[in-house]
Design an enzyme around this catalytic site. Sequence first.
Site, PDB file in Angstrom:
ATOM      1  N   GLU A 270       0.855  -1.058  -0.211  1.00 20.36           N
ATOM      2  CA  GLU A 270       0.262  -0.362   0.269  1.00 20.36           C
ATOM      3  C   GLU A 270       1.253   2.043  -0.093  1.00 20.36           C
ATOM      4  O   GLU A 270       0.954   1.959   0.722  1.00 20.36           O
ATOM      5  CB  GLU A 270      -1.077   0.254   1.030  1.00 20.36           C
ATOM      6  CG  GLU A 270      -1.516  -1.177   1.208  1.00 20.36           C
ATOM      7  CD  GLU A 270      -3.224  -0.701   2.497  1.00 20.36           C
ATOM      8  OE1 GLU A 270      -2.688  -0.282   3.873  1.00 20.36           O
ATOM      9  OE2 GLU A 270      -4.602  -1.606   2.359  1.00 20.36           O
ATOM     10  N   ASP A 349      -8.253  -8.653   4.792  1.00 19.10           N
ATOM     11  CA  ASP A 349      -8.569  -7.913   5.519  1.00 19.10           C
ATOM     12  C   ASP A 349      -9.128  -7.750   6.577  1.00 19.10           C
ATOM     13  O   ASP A 349      -9.771  -7.135   6.286  1.00 19.10           O
ATOM     14  CB  ASP A 349      -8.053  -6.084   4.634  1.00 19.10           C
ATOM     15  CG  ASP A 349      -7.596  -5.462   5.768  1.00 19.10           C
ATOM     16  OD1 ASP A 349      -7.142  -4.913   6.315  1.00 19.10           O
ATOM     17  OD2 ASP A 349      -8.321  -4.072   4.874  1.00 19.10           O
ATOM     18  N   GLU A 377     -12.731  -2.213  12.339  1.00 18.17           N
ATOM     19  CA  GLU A 377     -12.176  -1.433  10.874  1.00 18.17           C
ATOM     20  C   GLU A 377     -13.965  -1.864   9.764  1.00 18.17           C
ATOM     21  O   GLU A 377     -14.869  -1.277   9.645  1.00 18.17           O
ATOM     22  CB  GLU A 377     -11.264  -1.162  10.398  1.00 18.17           C
ATOM     23  CG  GLU A 377     -11.483  -1.284   9.017  1.00 18.17           C
ATOM     24  CD  GLU A 377      -9.933  -1.423   8.042  1.00 18.17           C
ATOM     25  OE1 GLU A 377      -9.116  -1.463   8.834  1.00 18.17           O
ATOM     26  OE2 GLU A 377      -9.982  -0.759   7.086  1.00 18.17           O
TER      27      GLU A 377
HETATM   28  C1  GCV Z   1      -2.862   1.095   8.737  1.00 15.84           C
HETATM   29  C2  GCV Z   1      -5.893  -1.875   5.732  1.00 15.84           C
HETATM   30  C3  GCV Z   1      -6.549  -0.514   6.351  1.00 15.84           C
HETATM   31  C4  GCV Z   1      -5.611   0.064   6.493  1.00 15.84           C
HETATM   32  C5  GCV Z   1      -3.939  -0.553   7.104  1.00 15.84           C
HETATM   33  C6  GCV Z   1      -3.819  -1.464   6.479  1.00 15.84           C
HETATM   34  C7  GCV Z   1      -2.507  -2.353   7.079  1.00 15.84           C
HETATM   35  O1  GCV Z   1      -5.798  -1.869   4.065  1.00 15.84           O
HETATM   36  O2  GCV Z   1      -7.870  -0.425   5.566  1.00 15.84           O
HETATM   37  O3  GCV Z   1      -5.672   1.178   7.018  1.00 15.84           O
HETATM   38  O4  GCV Z   1      -3.376   0.502   7.058  1.00 15.84           O
HETATM   39  O5  GCV Z   1      -4.861  -2.365   6.332  1.00 15.84           O
HETATM   40  O6  GCV Z   1      -2.191  -3.140   7.817  1.00 15.84           O
HETATM   41  O7  GCV Z   1      -1.536  -1.837   6.605  1.00 15.84           O
END
Ligand code: GCV
Length: 660
Positions: A270, A349, A377
């Site tokens: 990411e 996720d 989340e």
């Molecule tokens: C900290 C998901 C979440 C992101 C998070 C990522 C991760 O994509 O939406 O906010 O980033 O996981 O675990 O690194």
Amino acid sequence: MTQLLDVDPAWLPDEALRAVGTRPVQVLGDGPLVDTVRHEVAAAHAKFAAEAGHSGAVSCDLLLRIADGGDAGPEGFTLERDGSRTTVAATDPAGLLHGFFHVVRLGDAAFTAAPAQTHRPALALRMLDHWDNVAVHPVMGQVERGYAGGSLFWRDGRARGDLARVRAYARLLAACGINALGVNNVNVHETEAHLLTDRIDEVAAIARELSPYGIRVHLSVSFAAPVLLGGLDTADPHDAAVRAWWREAAEHVYTHIPDFGGFVVKADSEGQPGPFAHGRSHADGANLLADALAPHGGTVHWRAFVYDHRQDWRDRTTDRARAAYDHFAPLDGRFRDNAILQVKHGPMDFQVREPVSPVIGALSRTRVAVELQATQEYTGQQRHVCALAPAWSEVLRFRPDGADGPDIGRLARGGGLVAVSNAGDDPFWTGHPLAQFNLYAFGRLAWQPDADPDALLDEWIELTFTPDRCADPARLRSGLRAVLRDSWTTYEKYTAPLGSGFMVQPGHHYGPGIDGYEYSPWGTYHFADRDGIGVDRSLATGTGYAAQYAKPWSETYETPESCPDELLLFFHHVPYGHRLHSGKTVIQHIYDTHFEGVEEVEAARRTWQSLADLVAPARHRRVAERYEEQLRGAREWRDQVNSYFLRKSGVPDAGGRRIH
Ligand code: GCV
């Protein structure tokens, strides 16, 4: 430890200390953690001085002592109760601290006769990761995916000046068994990158508050730090100057924080930098940092959350679920002993329902830590009640070889258990007061992975609500159990069905967005059309993900007939008329569960209302407010999901209920 004004005491209200505070106690031993126990005992005695006849002198009901030669091991303790005296003995001061909190959990029962017991944590590392930013991020705010106010550690671009709240947090964490904490977001932005070098004193200040409760601090670092901070022209793990830079950086950290735990790294994920840019593997990357930490006894937590987030939704062969295994299984055995691969519990996720990641079973020569997400989340963002202990317990009980019950030995050989924290500077710590249970249960499961989630819930209820002190203990206990125990499956019922996942609003991930991620680059699809829904991940006709498991799971997941109902749409694309093992068709299951889910929230809301006379008013009010939002949200989910699938499929609800 005195209680902070205006902060909820969570699972350590004064009343929870009554059994200790009203009895004579002796603490024998030296060292900072033994002093912490001494302070705890003194504070409990001060609270209950008026009710107790103890003098703290020679005789005692509770003896807490450091004893040489015990076999409880690091952090463990023995407990002996002969009815007249209870003795906690530990060789390690951390064991004494955990023994003390064990007595607190038992309350008066700690002072009745019982056979001697030895308690030791199943997992050596029980860690919380905070996704906290030092500087408020323009999109993610102060706490990424945080639903409990601001950061406990950082404010206005710096470490908070007053860290009393951090000390109180450490105390709560120690009381449920947590012993490690990452203080900043794994997405390391520019400001936060400096914590490693010129701002390490701020991390040290936080570490000083955590360490009296046996909690070691960890820091998320940027893989590009040698370039960003060191002025080097590369971060290549094979470069001698880069290796030297990391060695010096680690040395510098340890001069400020002697008990520093180690680094957490999100690399090539990411947008975070990583070894791929230098043509190197993730083992090369992790070992670079592991080598820098090794002389000091530190550990690198290397996250396995590596996947292509710029995928073409038209391409049905690329499967995000496969990514962690595809990247890391070939590297098994190539990581240093102090490198821990931190793997999300599912392949996607933190959805409300996912299979257990195949990486966990596949890497037999690598230390693996399982990562859970306490911050909700995708499970209601602490506006909805969703007690996750039963879900986590399923993960911990999953055996890659198909046998029954948790394989404690395998878990113990690994790298521990990690959760993304759900706490912030909210007066209730977790925004939703009932979300405190997720934090508590995480710590307790990390200590004892085969603990019964229902028993943990009862334990948390006793400590947090001290029902015996209220007018109707039975009603309070049964009401709290009723609203929490099945709240995970209730949430699952009114959101994405049968393991299909996502279906959330893009970006913030709250509320229904059934096609929110359907035509996006994130690799998160359900492929619903007029005939059916789900992702074919079989080996025979799909992406082959099912074959990443060993037998029997590879076979179980391979066909719709053998796949468990709750994961059907994760593994298979099936027609709406496909009949589940439950006897229902997929479409009827979708309708029924969505109506049921809302009814269950309505019932929980009523139950909560009925507890108004038994729960502290502020706590009751906060939960009641959140139930209004949960009910609104659940109805929205029900109506959108049911309408969407009615319109796609054209199949009417057999119950003739209203769908829009
Ligand atoms: C900290 C998901 C979440 C992101 C998070 C990522 C991760 O994509 O939406 O906010 O980033 O996981 O675990 O690194």
